[in-house]
Write a protein that holds these residues in place. Structure first.
Motif, PDB file in Angstrom:
ATOM      1  N   ILE A 121       0.855  -1.190   0.000  1.00 17.29           N
ATOM      2  CA  ILE A 121       0.000   0.000   0.000  1.00 17.29           C
ATOM      3  C   ILE A 121       0.890   1.240   0.000  1.00 17.29           C
ATOM      4  N   MET A 122       0.585   2.175  -0.901  1.00 13.85           N
ATOM      5  CA  MET A 122       1.273   3.472  -0.931  1.00 13.85           C
ATOM      6  C   MET A 122       0.308   4.477  -0.297  1.00 13.85           C
ATOM      7  N   PHE A 123       0.464   4.704   1.001  1.00 12.90           N
ATOM      8  CA  PHE A 123      -0.473   5.518   1.779  1.00 12.90           C
ATOM      9  C   PHE A 123      -0.298   6.997   1.469  1.00 12.90           C
ATOM     10  N   GLN A 124      -1.403   7.655   1.150  1.00 16.70           N
ATOM     11  CA  GLN A 124      -1.400   9.088   0.862  1.00 16.70           C
ATOM     12  C   GLN A 124      -1.658   9.825   2.181  1.00 16.70           C
ATOM     13  N   ASP A 125      -0.626  10.398   2.748  1.00 17.21           N
ATOM     14  CA  ASP A 125      -0.696  11.034   4.069  1.00 17.21           C
ATOM     15  C   ASP A 125      -0.982  12.522   3.936  1.00 17.21           C
ATOM     16  N   ILE A 126      -2.186  12.914   4.371  1.00 20.16           N
ATOM     17  CA  ILE A 126      -2.579  14.324   4.276  1.00 20.16           C
ATOM     18  C   ILE A 126      -2.158  15.135   5.489  1.00 20.16           C
ATOM     19  N   THR A 127      -1.602  14.481   6.511  1.00 18.91           N
ATOM     20  CA  THR A 127      -1.228  15.240   7.717  1.00 18.91           C
ATOM     21  C   THR A 127      -0.171  16.291   7.398  1.00 18.91           C
ATOM     22  N   THR A 128       0.665  16.040   6.407  1.00 20.53           N
ATOM     23  CA  THR A 128       1.676  17.029   6.017  1.00 20.53           C
ATOM     24  C   THR A 128       1.029  18.243   5.346  1.00 20.53           C
ATOM     25  N   LEU A 129      -0.086  18.041   4.633  1.00 18.57           N
ATOM     26  CA  LEU A 129      -0.831  19.151   4.046  1.00 18.57           C
ATOM     27  C   LEU A 129      -1.439  20.017   5.157  1.00 18.57           C
ATOM     28  N   LEU A 130      -1.929  19.358   6.208  1.00 16.57           N
ATOM     29  CA  LEU A 130      -2.558  20.090   7.311  1.00 16.57           C
ATOM     30  C   LEU A 130      -1.570  20.965   8.081  1.00 16.57           C
ATOM     31  N   LEU A 131      -0.287  20.653   7.975  1.00 15.19           N
ATOM     32  CA  LEU A 131       0.748  21.452   8.642  1.00 15.19           C
ATOM     33  C   LEU A 131       1.026  22.768   7.924  1.00 15.19           C
ATOM     34  N   ASP A 132       0.519  22.894   6.700  1.00 16.36           N
ATOM     35  CA  ASP A 132       0.757  24.091   5.903  1.00 16.36           C
ATOM     36  C   ASP A 132      -0.564  24.864   5.784  1.00 16.36           C
ATOM     37  N   PRO A 133      -0.723  25.954   6.542  1.00 14.28           N
ATOM     38  CA  PRO A 133      -1.997  26.685   6.525  1.00 14.28           C
ATOM     39  C   PRO A 133      -2.432  27.146   5.136  1.00 14.28           C
ATOM     40  N   LYS A 134      -1.495  27.547   4.293  1.00 10.76           N
ATOM     41  CA  LYS A 134      -1.871  28.006   2.952  1.00 10.76           C
ATOM     42  C   LYS A 134      -2.412  26.844   2.116  1.00 10.76           C
ATOM     43  N   ALA A 135      -1.731  25.718   2.121  1.00 10.13           N
ATOM     44  CA  ALA A 135      -2.177  24.566   1.335  1.00 10.13           C
ATOM     45  C   ALA A 135      -3.520  24.043   1.851  1.00 10.13           C
ATOM     46  N   PHE A 136      -3.691  24.023   3.173  1.00 17.35           N
ATOM     47  CA  PHE A 136      -4.955  23.568   3.754  1.00 17.35           C
ATOM     48  C   PHE A 136      -6.088  24.523   3.368  1.00 17.35           C
ATOM     49  N   LYS A 137      -5.829  25.824   3.468  1.00 20.97           N
ATOM     50  CA  LYS A 137      -6.845  26.823   3.098  1.00 20.97           C
ATOM     51  C   LYS A 137      -7.174  26.736   1.608  1.00 20.97           C
ATOM     52  N   ASP A 138      -6.157  26.574   0.777  1.00 23.69           N
ATOM     53  CA  ASP A 138      -6.395  26.440  -0.663  1.00 23.69           C
ATOM     54  C   ASP A 138      -7.281  25.227  -0.956  1.00 23.69           C
ATOM     55  N   THR A 139      -7.054  24.136  -0.242  1.00 23.60           N
ATOM     56  CA  THR A 139      -7.861  22.925  -0.417  1.00 23.60           C
ATOM     57  C   THR A 139      -9.323  23.214  -0.104  1.00 23.60           C
TER      58      THR A 139
END
Length: 182
Positions: free
Chosen positions: A29-47
């Motif tokens: 399994i190649m797990f897609q980890d979104i926790t790293t996205l959540l650490l970036d306020p701009k990327a999280f807000k853009d999402t």
């Protein structure tokens, strides 16, 4: 429909913030980890902004978030578009009377539950999760909502793994994703 096909400049920034973890939770399994996205306020807000831009003005009254990562994206989308948020949870996590739907995932079986009365017949629903792989979880969520008379307008996921062909299991229901991983 996918935002990455529209070439929105925010998509590349979002994609670079998602970490791929090999062999998790099991080998292959190649797990897609979104926790790293959540650490970036701009990327999280853009999402969140990309989803809100798509669903604002679509007369959606229910955002149904799938446990657990649908709980991260669903509530801010619901608030921004003026809809209620309904959690779709694993068994025995909701305290009231529930209806349930069993389904098969790419590595096992599971079940989703929703409170009886949380969604009324005729309501327009958006199903939100972080990822679509084989489509089993989204199908179970749609089945729960449709069983109580809701109209599922669309499913929305941050990530799609197109090689697992989950989109094809959605019986023609529209799916909107921001990024694809092979």
């Amino acid at each position: 429909m996918s935002a990455y096909r529209d070439e929105d400049p925010r998509i590349q920034g979002i994609k670079t913030k998602i970490r791929v973890v090999p062999n998790f939770p099991k080998p292959g399994i190649m797990f897609q980890d979104i926790t790293t996205l959540l650490l970036d306020p701009k990327a999280f807000k853009d999402t969140i902004d990309l989803f809100v831009e798509r669903y604002k003005g679509k007369n959606i009254s229910v955002v149904a978030g799938i446990e657990a990562r649908g709980f991260i994206f669903g509530p801010p989308i619901a608030l921004a578009i003026g809809a209620k948020f309904v959690p779709l949870r694993k068994p025995r996590k909701l305290p009231g009377e529930v209806i349930s739907e069993e389904y098969i995932l790419e590595y096992g079986r599971d079940c989703l539950e929703m409170h009886v009365g949380a969604v009324e017949p005729g309501e327009r629903a958006l199903v939100v999760d972080d990822l679509i792989a084989t489509g089993g979880t989204l199908c179970a969520a749609m089945n729960l909502l449709e069983r109580v008379g809701a109209e599922v307008v669309e499913c929305a996921c941050l990530i799609e793994l197109p090689g697992l062909q989950g989109r094809g299991r959605l019986n023609g229901k529209p799916l909107y994703v921001l990024v694809e991983y092979q």
